[in-house]
Every structure is written in C-alpha cells, then in structure tokens.
Design a protein around this motif. Structure first.
Motif, PDB file in Angstrom:
ATOM      1  N   ARG A  66      10.876   1.903   2.561  1.00  0.00           N
ATOM      2  CA  ARG A  66      12.166   1.013   2.921  1.00  0.00           C
ATOM      3  C   ARG A  66      13.459   1.776   2.182  1.00  0.00           C
ATOM      4  O   ARG A  66      14.702   1.842   2.370  1.00  0.00           O
ATOM      5  CB  ARG A  66      12.294  -0.519   3.251  1.00  0.00           C
ATOM      6  CG  ARG A  66      10.780  -0.499   4.387  1.00  0.00           C
ATOM      7  CD  ARG A  66      11.836  -2.049   4.939  1.00  0.00           C
ATOM      8  NE  ARG A  66      10.293  -2.318   5.280  1.00  0.00           N
ATOM      9  CZ  ARG A  66      10.306  -2.445   6.954  1.00  0.00           C
ATOM     10  NH1 ARG A  66      11.977  -1.845   7.198  1.00  0.00           N
ATOM     11  NH2 ARG A  66       9.946  -3.032   7.577  1.00  0.00           N
ATOM     12  N   GLU A  67      13.164   1.485   0.745  1.00  0.00           N
ATOM     13  CA  GLU A  67      14.181   1.927  -0.205  1.00  0.00           C
ATOM     14  C   GLU A  67      13.845   3.169  -0.778  1.00  0.00           C
ATOM     15  O   GLU A  67      15.282   3.577  -0.439  1.00  0.00           O
ATOM     16  CB  GLU A  67      13.742   1.534  -1.974  1.00  0.00           C
ATOM     17  CG  GLU A  67      13.793   2.145  -3.056  1.00  0.00           C
ATOM     18  CD  GLU A  67      14.088   2.078  -3.949  1.00  0.00           C
ATOM     19  OE1 GLU A  67      14.479   2.168  -5.355  1.00  0.00           O
ATOM     20  OE2 GLU A  67      12.652   1.319  -4.405  1.00  0.00           O
ATOM     21  N   MET A  68      13.013   4.050  -0.028  1.00  0.00           N
ATOM     22  CA  MET A  68      13.337   5.847  -0.017  1.00  0.00           C
ATOM     23  C   MET A  68      14.491   6.078   1.276  1.00  0.00           C
ATOM     24  O   MET A  68      15.094   6.939   1.026  1.00  0.00           O
ATOM     25  CB  MET A  68      12.193   6.107   0.531  1.00  0.00           C
ATOM     26  CG  MET A  68      12.113   8.007   0.364  1.00  0.00           C
ATOM     27  SD  MET A  68      10.055   8.562   0.285  1.00  0.00           S
ATOM     28  CE  MET A  68       9.241   7.887   1.717  1.00  0.00           C
ATOM     29  N   LEU A  69      13.957   5.389   2.499  1.00  0.00           N
ATOM     30  CA  LEU A  69      15.164   4.947   3.643  1.00  0.00           C
ATOM     31  C   LEU A  69      16.323   5.075   3.205  1.00  0.00           C
ATOM     32  O   LEU A  69      17.023   5.027   3.521  1.00  0.00           O
ATOM     33  CB  LEU A  69      14.245   4.467   4.764  1.00  0.00           C
ATOM     34  CG  LEU A  69      13.076   4.759   5.222  1.00  0.00           C
ATOM     35  CD1 LEU A  69      12.788   3.988   6.965  1.00  0.00           C
ATOM     36  CD2 LEU A  69      13.195   5.988   5.857  1.00  0.00           C
ATOM     37  N   ARG A  70      16.314   3.849   2.885  1.00  0.00           N
ATOM     38  CA  ARG A  70      18.357   3.525   1.899  1.00  0.00           C
ATOM     39  C   ARG A  70      18.936   4.440   0.785  1.00  0.00           C
ATOM     40  O   ARG A  70      19.715   4.878   1.378  1.00  0.00           O
ATOM     41  CB  ARG A  70      17.933   2.417   0.863  1.00  0.00           C
ATOM     42  CG  ARG A  70      17.733   1.054   2.010  1.00  0.00           C
ATOM     43  CD  ARG A  70      17.993  -0.274   0.746  1.00  0.00           C
ATOM     44  NE  ARG A  70      17.679  -0.466  -0.388  1.00  0.00           N
ATOM     45  CZ  ARG A  70      15.443  -1.044   0.506  1.00  0.00           C
ATOM     46  NH1 ARG A  70      15.520  -1.696   1.279  1.00  0.00           N
ATOM     47  NH2 ARG A  70      14.754  -1.060  -1.062  1.00  0.00           N
ATOM     48  N   ARG A  87      19.566  -2.472   8.059  1.00  0.00           N
ATOM     49  CA  ARG A  87      19.462  -3.215   9.918  1.00  0.00           C
ATOM     50  C   ARG A  87      18.944  -2.078  10.841  1.00  0.00           C
ATOM     51  O   ARG A  87      18.353  -2.246  12.003  1.00  0.00           O
ATOM     52  CB  ARG A  87      21.104  -3.984  10.334  1.00  0.00           C
ATOM     53  CG  ARG A  87      21.446  -4.805   9.650  1.00  0.00           C
ATOM     54  CD  ARG A  87      22.730  -4.970   8.988  1.00  0.00           C
ATOM     55  NE  ARG A  87      23.735  -3.853   9.070  1.00  0.00           N
ATOM     56  CZ  ARG A  87      24.927  -3.470   9.182  1.00  0.00           C
ATOM     57  NH1 ARG A  87      25.662  -4.742   9.580  1.00  0.00           N
ATOM     58  NH2 ARG A  87      25.006  -2.785   8.943  1.00  0.00           N
ATOM     59  N   LYS A  88      18.682  -0.941  10.592  1.00  0.00           N
ATOM     60  CA  LYS A  88      18.720   0.041  11.695  1.00  0.00           C
ATOM     61  C   LYS A  88      17.357   0.977  11.547  1.00  0.00           C
ATOM     62  O   LYS A  88      16.871   1.571  12.081  1.00  0.00           O
ATOM     63  CB  LYS A  88      19.579   1.293  11.595  1.00  0.00           C
ATOM     64  CG  LYS A  88      20.983   1.036  12.265  1.00  0.00           C
ATOM     65  CD  LYS A  88      21.744   2.229  12.037  1.00  0.00           C
ATOM     66  CE  LYS A  88      23.217   1.507  12.863  1.00  0.00           C
ATOM     67  NZ  LYS A  88      23.900   3.146  13.070  1.00  0.00           N
ATOM     68  N   MET A  89      16.472   0.107  10.359  1.00  0.00           N
ATOM     69  CA  MET A  89      15.079   0.028   9.706  1.00  0.00           C
ATOM     70  C   MET A  89      14.237  -0.374  10.925  1.00  0.00           C
ATOM     71  O   MET A  89      13.844  -1.290  11.151  1.00  0.00           O
ATOM     72  CB  MET A  89      14.542   0.421   8.369  1.00  0.00           C
ATOM     73  CG  MET A  89      15.692   1.032   7.469  1.00  0.00           C
ATOM     74  SD  MET A  89      14.840  -0.056   5.972  1.00  0.00           S
ATOM     75  CE  MET A  89      16.277   1.321   5.106  1.00  0.00           C
ATOM     76  N   MET A  90      13.103   0.457  11.165  1.00  0.00           N
ATOM     77  CA  MET A  90      11.804  -0.004  11.950  1.00  0.00           C
ATOM     78  C   MET A  90      10.892   0.846  12.109  1.00  0.00           C
ATOM     79  O   MET A  90      10.499   2.149  12.215  1.00  0.00           O
ATOM     80  CB  MET A  90      12.382   0.209  13.664  1.00  0.00           C
ATOM     81  CG  MET A  90      11.800  -0.599  14.441  1.00  0.00           C
ATOM     82  SD  MET A  90      11.829   0.372  16.886  1.00  0.00           S
ATOM     83  CE  MET A  90      13.288  -0.815  17.096  1.00  0.00           C
ATOM     84  N   LYS A 113       0.986  -1.112   0.168  1.00  0.00           N
ATOM     85  CA  LYS A 113      -0.122  -0.065   0.037  1.00  0.00           C
ATOM     86  C   LYS A 113       0.720   0.777   0.063  1.00  0.00           C
ATOM     87  O   LYS A 113       0.281   2.255  -0.314  1.00  0.00           O
ATOM     88  CB  LYS A 113      -0.688  -0.456   0.967  1.00  0.00           C
ATOM     89  CG  LYS A 113      -1.845   1.188   1.392  1.00  0.00           C
ATOM     90  CD  LYS A 113      -2.757   1.192   2.359  1.00  0.00           C
ATOM     91  CE  LYS A 113      -3.684   2.674   3.158  1.00  0.00           C
ATOM     92  NZ  LYS A 113      -4.013   2.355   3.793  1.00  0.00           N
ATOM     93  N   VAL A 114       1.825   0.717   0.602  1.00  0.00           N
ATOM     94  CA  VAL A 114       2.784   2.783   0.745  1.00  0.00           C
ATOM     95  C   VAL A 114       4.117   2.362  -0.275  1.00  0.00           C
ATOM     96  O   VAL A 114       4.975   3.133  -0.108  1.00  0.00           O
ATOM     97  CB  VAL A 114       3.497   2.333   2.228  1.00  0.00           C
ATOM     98  CG1 VAL A 114       2.514   2.165   3.212  1.00  0.00           C
ATOM     99  CG2 VAL A 114       4.273   1.060   1.922  1.00  0.00           C
TER     100      VAL A 114
END
Length: 500
Positions: A113-117, A124-127, A91-92
C-alpha cells in the motif's frame, strides 16, 4: 547427419516453445490484468517471464511492467496476493520488491500500500483482491481462461482468412504400369496421381472412372502429380477403357482378425468376392463391405492376387468369416482397404483420396469457422473423462503432456508450417491456448479454478476462509502440481510424444 537432425529438432522445439507457450501464458495473464482494472483491483506488477527480475520495462498507471529471467510466460501480482494466493500485509513487506533508492543508495523496503501511495494512488481507491466483491473476484480469476478462449477464436479466424485446406477434387493414383500398359514408356511412374482429365477435375475416384467411360479410343490429356517431388506434369494417351475390372487392395491386416486368420496379407489384391468379379463401376470397397455384412458369421470366399518380390504372381482363394459385432474402428474383417480399378492391359489405378487446396474464407465464413472450431474443441475436451470411463479413449492417448512434450510436438507443427503455410502452426497455438484456459479452470488448489472454489465457499458460508489456511492449501497444491509436472516431463523425455 544425425547430430544435425537432432540439433535441428531441438531448435524447432525451442522456437515452438517461444511461439506457443509464452504468448498463450502472457495472454492469460493479460486477461487477469484487464479484469482487475475493470473490477477496480490494483495491480502492482505485470511480469513477463518469472523472477529473478532482469529489469523494469515501463510503468502504466500504478502497474510496473517487468522483464524476468525465466521465460515461462508471465504473471500478474495484484494488491493483497503473491503468485500463489492471498497474503497478509506483514508477508508482503517488500523483502522481495525494491521501489525507490534513497540518495544514500540504500534500498527502502515498503509495503504494497505504501508502494501504491508512492505511485500516486489515493488510499481511498486502493482495492486488494479480497476487498473486491465475490463476483468481481470470480470474474478476475476466470478472466485468464476467457482471454485464452478469445485468443483461440482470433487465431482460428485468422487461419480461415489465410485459407482452409478444402477438397477441390479427387485423385486417382497409378499403382501398376506393366510392360505394354497404358502409361508404359510415357514418363509416368507408379505412385503418381492423376488430378485432372482434359484440364477438368473429377469429384472422386468413382467419378474418375465414370467419366472415362465416354472416352473410347480418343486422346486424353491427363494432369498428374509426381509422388516423390510433388511436381505437376501432363501427358496425352489413347486409352482403351473397355474390359475394366474392380479390385480391392489390402493395406493393413490386424493381428488375430478374421483376415489374418484366413491368411490375407497387406498388399494382396482382391479380385473376386464369393467367386464373382468385382464390378468395374461404383466403389469396390463398398461392394466388399456390403458382402461382409451379408455374410456375417458365415464363410465368405475371396479370390486374391499376391505379387512377390521376384515379380511372380499367384492367385489364391481364401475363406474368411466376417465378425457379427466387430470392435470399434476394426471392421468385420479387421483390415484396411482401398478401391482399385484395372484395365485390360493390366494398368491399375487406386483411390488417391482428395486433392486439397488452401481456400481463403470470407469474413462471415471465417467467424463461423472460428466459433464452430472453438466450440467443437471445448466439447471434445469435455468428453475426455466420459470416454476414459467407457473405454473409447485409452489413458495413453489422454495422458498429460509437459512443456517439453508440447515444445516437441510444436516443433513438428512448426516444421510442417514452414512447408505448408502458417495456418497449421496457428491452429496448434489456438488449441494449446484452449487447453491452457481449460486446465486453469480446474478446481485444483493454486490454479484459478481452485481459487474460485474458495470464493464460492465464502458465498455459501457467508465469510471467507482464513487467509493463512487458504494460502497453505494453495501451497500444497502447487507442490503437488510441480511434482506431477516433473514426473510428466521425465516421462516425455523417456517416451517423447509425436503427432501420431
């Protein structure tokens, strides 16, 4: 003039909206943001206002701070959630968030998550919110309300440092200046209030007359406040305070009350109780209250002086029966009164209440005031359901108010604040911040309290509620809240709330 007044009211309401609601909501979201960072939850966006987006303000770590078109506060978008609740990864997909433009000028749609990368966050620090411990999620969800409470504490603290309106002495109001009386021809007017005797304040209305006993034929300098302008002035007179009399002035009379049934009217002056003159000392209203208590359920004669518009005066004797168990806040007679004293020359003074001034508080006193006021406000809010059940609070007085109603009342506070100082407006902002915090903790779907309920269910069941089920419940909740909000806004437009 009516158009100008209406335009001014609208401008004040808009200004109040900007001063009250927007900061309170942004502080609320800032609480969520700080809590997320403490727990370890990644925050993709901190939005000021609601979409559509106007543009990016700046980046702080992995968080994009944005400015949005609708000025309704703000929002925090953590990893794994949209503005309503939990969201699945599919969805996101970034059908609503653009991140990087390629050289070709096309927009690439990416996952969170790709955006955070791309923003430099290690996998490993994604929550996400759902990956955080249960207690951490509760802390994150409740932190917005806690931030609102802290905001209120700070505002009340600042108000106390600026100055609290505290009584510094009593006021004695002049209510009758007949020809030949003490103030006749001196420039004093009916309604003006005496605040000092020979430069010294008096504690209250009773103390005013007790102090005047010592002046017999001496010249006295009175410090007065003009009723219509608030200007201060002084005058000297030589009063004769012998032959004083006590009176009770009737201010209001409730319908169907014993006073109304006896024919008592607002403006009447009670000079005798049970055929005895009221003593020229002490508190005349207290004397009347004691008499009504002694005559519960029996006939009590009262001698009234009624003044008519043509200047004529009539003395009337009425008989009233004080109630044994009167309704709350109505009294045994069902009328509002205030004390008066009169002189032999028919000059009359009435209790003008207390003179208040802004007195800055020390830091310890300001902290004490801030904590005490915040706690008292929380206790008052907590007492509302019980008071509704026992009938001591009406549904009309406890009804919800929309952003339109809050803005209108805020405009009235702002207008008063411009005249009397910033403390009035700061108090109102603090109160709204507390109400915002409390309302968000209610266990209603789509609110923080409703989301906390799902975390508690997870702790009890040992497994979370399915993300799709929770999201659907929150969606239903937000639809119902929006519908209720629309109804309340329409009601506020038809019946605008006021400070009264």
């Amino acid at each position: 003039m009516l158009v100008y007044a209406a335009t001014s009211d609208i401008a004040l309401a808009i200004a109040a909206f900007a001063l009250v609601l927007i900061p309170a909501v942004i502080i609320h979201e800032l609480g969520h943001y700080i809590a997320a960072k403490l727990v370890g939850i990644n925050v993709l966006e901190f939005g000021i206002g609601f979409p559509p987006r106007v543009g990016r303000l700046f980046m702080l770590g992995e968080t994009e701070f944005t400015l949005n078109l609708l000025p309704l506060g703000g929002f925090v978008r953590p990893l794994g959630e949209d503005m309503i609740g939990p969201a699945s990864e599919d969805k996101v997909k970034r059908d609503r968030v653009t991140l990087e433009r390629r050289r070709s000028g096309l927009v690439r749609i990416v996952s969170e998550r790709e955006m955070l990368r791309l923003r430099g966050v290690d996998e490993r620090k994604m929550m996400s919110v759902n990956e955080a411990p249960a207690l951490g999620r509760i802390f994150f969800m409740a932190a917005g309300a806690f931030a609102n409470f802290l905001m209120a504490l700070l505002l009340f603290f600042v108000v106390a440092l600026i100055g609290l309106s505290l009584p510094v002495g009593g006021l004695s109001q002049i209510v009758a200046i007949p020809p030949g009386s003490l103030f006749y021809g001196t420039g004093a007017k009916v309604g003006d209030a005496i605040e000092k005797i020979n430069g010294e304040r008096f504690a209250d209305f009773v103390d005013f007359h007790e102090q005047l006993k010592v002046y017999q034929g001496e010249s006295i300098q009175f410090s007065l406040i003009r009723q219509d302008t608030g200007d201060e002035y002084e005058l000297s007179v030589k009063p004769a305070f012998t032959g004083r009399s006590g009176f009770v002035q009737v201010i209001t009379v409730l319908e169907e009350s014993p006073a109304a049934q006896a024919g008592i009217q607002a403006g009447d002056i009670i000079g005798q109780i049970n055929h005895k003159p009221i003593a020229p000392s002490g508190n005349p209203t207290k004397t009347l209250q004691e008499a009504t208590k002694d005559f519960e359920g029996r006939q009590l004669p009262l001698t009234l002086r009624r003044e008519y518009e043509d200047g004529s005066i009539e003395d009337i004797v009425v008989v009233v029966a004080p109630r044994i168990n009167p309704p709350e806040a109505e009294g045994r007679l069902g009328m509002g009164v205030r004390s008066q004293f009169g002189l032999r020359d028919r000059t009359r003074f009435a209790n003008g209440g207390l003179k208040h001034e802004l007195i800055p508080q020390s830091i310890p006193d300001a902290i004490s005031y801030s904590v005490r006021t915040t706690v008292n406000t929380l206790e008052l809010i907590a007492s509302i359901p019980g008071r509704l059940l026992d009938g001591s609070l009406s549904g009309r007085d406890a009804r919800p108010i929309s952003i339109i109603g809050i803005s209108k009342i805020g405009g009235e506070f702002l207008q008063r604040s411009l005249q009397e100082g910033p403390g009035i407006m700061l108090k109102f902002i603090a109160l709204i911040s507390i109400f915002l915090g409390i309302s968000n903790l209610l266990p209603i779907p789509a609110l923080d309290g409703g989301r906390i309920v799902f975390v508690l269910l997870e702790m009890i069941r040992g497994k979370p509620v399915a993300a799709k089920t929770e999201a659907r419940i929150h969606q239903i909740g937000i639809v119902l809240l929006l519908a209720l909000g629309a109804i309340v806004m329409i009601y506020d437009l038809i019946h605008p709330p006021t400070l009264g």
